[in-house]
Write an enzyme that holds these catalytic residues in place. Sequence first.
Site, PDB file in Angstrom:
ATOM      1  N   ASP A 290       8.821  51.114  88.300  1.00 13.11           N
ATOM      2  CA  ASP A 290       8.514  50.951  89.718  1.00 13.11           C
ATOM      3  C   ASP A 290       7.964  52.288  90.190  1.00 13.11           C
ATOM      4  O   ASP A 290       8.599  53.324  89.968  1.00 13.11           O
ATOM      5  CB  ASP A 290       9.836  50.654  90.437  1.00 13.11           C
ATOM      6  CG  ASP A 290       9.656  50.012  91.783  1.00 13.11           C
ATOM      7  OD1 ASP A 290       8.531  49.624  92.109  1.00 13.11           O
ATOM      8  OD2 ASP A 290      10.666  49.898  92.501  1.00 13.11           O
TER       9      ASP A 290
ATOM     10  N   ARG B 296       5.192  45.825  83.710  1.00 14.09           N
ATOM     11  CA  ARG B 296       5.923  45.428  84.912  1.00 14.09           C
ATOM     12  C   ARG B 296       5.627  43.969  85.221  1.00 14.09           C
ATOM     13  O   ARG B 296       4.480  43.563  85.302  1.00 14.09           O
ATOM     14  CB  ARG B 296       5.485  46.317  86.079  1.00 14.09           C
ATOM     15  CG  ARG B 296       5.892  45.845  87.446  1.00 14.09           C
ATOM     16  CD  ARG B 296       7.372  46.101  87.694  1.00 14.09           C
ATOM     17  NE  ARG B 296       7.741  45.570  88.996  1.00 14.09           N
ATOM     18  CZ  ARG B 296       7.677  46.242  90.142  1.00 14.09           C
ATOM     19  NH1 ARG B 296       7.248  47.481  90.131  1.00 14.09           N
ATOM     20  NH2 ARG B 296       8.033  45.691  91.269  1.00 14.09           N
TER      21      ARG B 296
ATOM     22  N   ARG C  37      13.478  46.011  86.236  1.00 10.04           N
ATOM     23  CA  ARG C  37      12.060  46.272  85.962  1.00 10.04           C
ATOM     24  C   ARG C  37      11.882  47.462  85.033  1.00 10.04           C
ATOM     25  O   ARG C  37      12.715  48.370  85.006  1.00 10.04           O
ATOM     26  CB  ARG C  37      11.286  46.477  87.262  1.00 10.04           C
ATOM     27  CG  ARG C  37      11.532  47.723  88.058  1.00 10.04           C
ATOM     28  CD  ARG C  37      12.537  47.624  89.170  1.00 10.04           C
ATOM     29  NE  ARG C  37      12.620  46.438  89.970  1.00 10.04           N
ATOM     30  CZ  ARG C  37      12.012  46.262  91.142  1.00 10.04           C
ATOM     31  NH1 ARG C  37      11.236  47.186  91.636  1.00 10.04           N
ATOM     32  NH2 ARG C  37      12.187  45.169  91.820  1.00 10.04           N
TER      33      ARG C  37
ATOM     34  N   ASP D 228       6.628  54.027  93.681  1.00  8.34           N
ATOM     35  CA  ASP D 228       6.517  53.853  95.135  1.00  8.34           C
ATOM     36  C   ASP D 228       5.987  55.128  95.755  1.00  8.34           C
ATOM     37  O   ASP D 228       6.541  56.213  95.508  1.00  8.34           O
ATOM     38  CB  ASP D 228       7.897  53.580  95.753  1.00  8.34           C
ATOM     39  CG  ASP D 228       8.450  52.215  95.391  1.00  8.34           C
ATOM     40  OD1 ASP D 228       7.649  51.268  95.276  1.00  8.34           O
ATOM     41  OD2 ASP D 228       9.678  52.095  95.233  1.00  8.34           O
TER      42      ASP D 228
END
Length: 170
Positions: free
Chosen positions: A104, A92, A101, A106
């Site tokens: 990711d 990343r 990307r 989250d």
Amino acid sequence: MNKPIVNPGQWDAYIGLGGNLQDPVAQLRLARAKINALEHVRERGFSPFYRSAPFGPPGQPDYVNAVAHVRTSLSALQLLYALQQIENSQGRERHQRWGARTLDLDILLFGAESINLPELKIPHPEMTRRAFVLYPLADIAAPDLTIPGVGALSDCLAACPPQGIWKLPE
Ligand code: ROI
């Protein structure tokens, strides 16, 4: 005297996974394995993969998204840092906000906590506007899940039609 039984905190957390570079399905599968290999983190559920049109700047490849449900005794920040290490381990790079990307990760929800730190906001502030988060979350969450400070997941789904997302065959 008996010692009190200390029950180490256990949290139910939901993690959003996404990527749109370098074989995103393989990236997400690898990330899933790495999350599950973390100490003090156990997977409780994993959604189907969804292909989704890019939210934000156009002109980038479609994303693949999924949501993982884990139980953890890590703190939210410990989990955040562990996830950032996994992102970094999969190449990343942080050039452009909302840019393409490889991976990711989250934290969407952490128990019923609301967290407002510079480096970590929970519930994830954008999650209620993103079909690519809400629909995979709904695939694996309890039907009556509440998003702290927001309300029922079912109300969020009703307000966010599943446009631009496609469930991938298992
Ligand atoms: N768009 C989609 N469809 N899926 C994502 O995971 C995603 N992640 C992002 C931005 C660039 C906002 N757009 C996205 O970070």
